[in-house]
Design a protein around this motif. Structure first.
Motif, mmCIF file in Angstrom:
data_model
loop_
_atom_site.group_PDB
_atom_site.id
_atom_site.type_symbol
_atom_site.label_atom_id
_atom_site.label_comp_id
_atom_site.label_asym_id
_atom_site.label_seq_id
_atom_site.Cartn_x
_atom_site.Cartn_y
_atom_site.Cartn_z
ATOM 1 N N GLN A 211 0.845 -1.198 0.000
ATOM 2 C CA GLN A 211 0.000 0.000 0.000
ATOM 3 C C GLN A 211 0.873 1.239 0.000
ATOM 4 O O GLN A 211 1.880 1.289 0.682
ATOM 5 C CB GLN A 211 -0.886 -0.003 1.251
ATOM 6 C CG GLN A 211 -1.932 1.077 1.237
ATOM 7 C CD GLN A 211 -3.267 0.592 1.735
ATOM 8 O OE1 GLN A 211 -3.433 -0.575 2.060
ATOM 9 N NE2 GLN A 211 -4.221 1.495 1.808
ATOM 10 N N THR A 212 0.495 2.242 -0.762
ATOM 11 C CA THR A 212 1.249 3.495 -0.764
ATOM 12 C C THR A 212 0.399 4.589 -0.145
ATOM 13 O O THR A 212 -0.829 4.510 -0.150
ATOM 14 C CB THR A 212 1.610 3.921 -2.199
ATOM 15 O OG1 THR A 212 0.393 4.156 -2.915
ATOM 16 C CG2 THR A 212 2.389 2.852 -2.923
ATOM 17 N N GLN A 217 -3.706 4.903 -6.364
ATOM 18 C CA GLN A 217 -3.600 3.479 -6.050
ATOM 19 C C GLN A 217 -4.990 2.901 -6.212
ATOM 20 O O GLN A 217 -5.961 3.403 -5.655
ATOM 21 C CB GLN A 217 -3.121 3.290 -4.610
ATOM 22 C CG GLN A 217 -2.987 1.821 -4.252
ATOM 23 C CD GLN A 217 -2.372 1.604 -2.890
ATOM 24 O OE1 GLN A 217 -1.234 1.992 -2.652
ATOM 25 N NE2 GLN A 217 -3.121 1.024 -1.985
#
Lengths: 283, 195
Positions: A211-212, A217
């Motif tokens: 996850q960013t 995203q």
């Protein structure tokens, strides 16, 4: 149409007779009769097929389409073989279809036993594969029966229910169910016991989908009833929730035209994931 | 005396295998009757593996024990059941050092599609390093490989048999020798044994 069937072979035979003036004149008369009969038959068929749908084709005129088909049929009177003649082949209108009941498991086990005793390993293998197929079909049907008839107001589409098994482990067992109302749809697919499942499940759960923070995203890690999962969103295809279960099972939920991810999660939670795991032998 | 011992051991192994098969069969039947479908499925898959091993051993008996001067390395004989993936895999190698050969039979091989595609081409399927030949009437793909670094030549013959692929590979031999050796493989008998 029956007149057409009688005329077309005659036309083909006539086309092989030579190019004398007499034969040519006869040929032209027969061609005209065939074209007339064909046009009448095709007009009738086209109306039946297009009944209730738009009658205009890409050219905006079905009459043109008929004429084009007529042209093709007329072309066959000159003895053109190949694709044009296939338009005169009979269309199937009957037949009892195929019997699709699952193989008899007990009977196939007995066959496998007998074949094994006589060292007919090929026959034993085939019977065993049929037995496995039968068991997997039964597992799939039982799971489908246990699933809700309705998910958040979306009724199940019974005609879309599918259980697919090949009888051996390479492709595994696939179970599919759809729920739909107007343009809102939830589909659920269970893939079990396929050779790649272990690798896929590891890929999904061991950090591949990192996850960013910030930036674009379209996926994130989540949980469905305590099972790690990945939810993805695509503007053109909607939501996809992938839930690896145990060692060799993956459930994929696809939501089209759902308002948000919470609604998708709520829909997925209607399924008894623990019962699915237990039925498929997952821990 | 040693033949008696070998026969006794063979019979023992066979009867052990038969016991495994029968044991899994009993488990499959009991599980199915008590609606433990996943257990029944697992037991049947174990039975499949047993069958593959038994069939593989029978197939090995059909393979040549010698190719001219190349003797089979019986200790390296390998039968693997990949019921969950590519079916059975049977392997025997011959010779040592510069001149070696190997026969491999893979059930439901992933290479089947590509080999069959080449074999089904009506024209122009022969090139400098590849041609279609026949062994006991079965079409086969004959290929010549040249190692880029060592310039060593090896040959490979691939024959689709039902849903299995038989590969014969040879190193350090001439093309004529490879073709002569390949002609001694009982392809017809193998085809009837392999499902």
């Amino acid at each position: 149409m029956s007149k057409l069937k009688k005329l077309i072979p005659c036309i083909l035979a006539a086309s092989l007779l030579g190019t004398s003036a007499h034969a040519q004149g006869l040929l032209n008369k027969m061609k005209q009769k065939a074209a007339d009969a064909a046009e009448k038959a095709l007009d009738k068929k086209t109306d039946e097929l297009l009944n209730g749908k738009k009658k205009n084709d890409a050219n905006g005129n079905t009459r043109e389409g008929n004429q084009e088909v007529n042209g093709n049929i007329a072309g066959t009177s000159y003895g053109n073989s190949g694709a044009n003649t296939s338009s005169n082949s009979p269309r199937n209108k009957g037949g009892a279809g195929l019997v699709t009941t699952p193989p008899d498991v007990k009977e196939n086990l007995s066959t496998a036993e007998s074949a094994y005793k006589t060292a007919s390993y090929g026959e034993a293998r085939q019977a065993l594969q049929q037995a496995i197929l039968g068991v997997e079909m039964e597992i799939g049907q039982n799971l489908l029966k246990s699933m809700p008839d309705n998910i958040l107001g979306l009724p199940k589409q019974t005609e879309k229910d599918k259980v697919v098994s090949s009888g051996w482990g390479f492709t595994g067992l696939t179970i599919h169910r759809e729920y739909m109302e107007e343009d809102k749809q939830l589909s659920m697919t269970i893939a079990n016991n396929a050779i790649m499942m272990n690798a896929i499940n590891m890929f999904l759960t061991n950090g591949a989908f990192a996850q960013t923070a910030g930036g674009d995203q379209n996926w994130k890690q989540t949980k469905l009833k305590g099972n790690r999962a990945i939810i993805q969103f695509d503007q053109s295809s909607g939501y996809k929730l992938s839930v690896p279960l145990g060692q060799s099972t993956l459930i994929v939920f696809e939501g089209v035209n759902f308002a948000n991810e919470q609604e998708v999660m709520q829909a997925a939670e209607q399924f008894n994931v623990d019962a699915i795991k237990k039925t498929l032998g997952e821990k | 005396m040693k033949y008696l011992v070998a026969a006794f051991l063979t019979l023992t192994v066979f009867s052990l295998n038969a016991q495994d098969f029968n044991k899994h069969l009993a488990t499959a039947r009991a599980s199915y009757s008590s609606k433990k479908l996943d257990d029944a499925r697992f037991a049947m898959q174990q039975m499949l593996q047993e069958l593959d091993i038994m069939a593989g051993k029978d197939i090995l008996k059909l393979l040549p024990v010698k190719f001219d001067a190349l003797s089979a390395n019986i200790a390296n004989d390998n039968v693997m059941s990949n019921s969950g993936f590519a079916g059975i895999m049977i392997q025997r190698d011959y010779g040592a050092g510069e001149k070696t050969a190997e026969i491999q039979i893979i059930g439901n091989s992933p290479l089947m599609a590509s080999v069959n595609a080449i074999l089904s081409l009506p024209f122009g399927n022969s090139s400098g390093n590849q041609k279609v030949i026949k062994l006991e009437g079965y079409k086969a793909l004959f290929q010549k490989h040249i190692d880029q670094e060592s310039n060593k030549v090896s040959y490979e013959i691939q024959i689709p048999l039902n849903a299995s692929l038989l590969s014969f590979k040879a190193n350090g031999l001439t093309e004529d020798t490879v073709l002569k050796l390949a002609a001694t493989i009982p392809v017809g008998q193998l085809a009837s044994m392999i499902q």
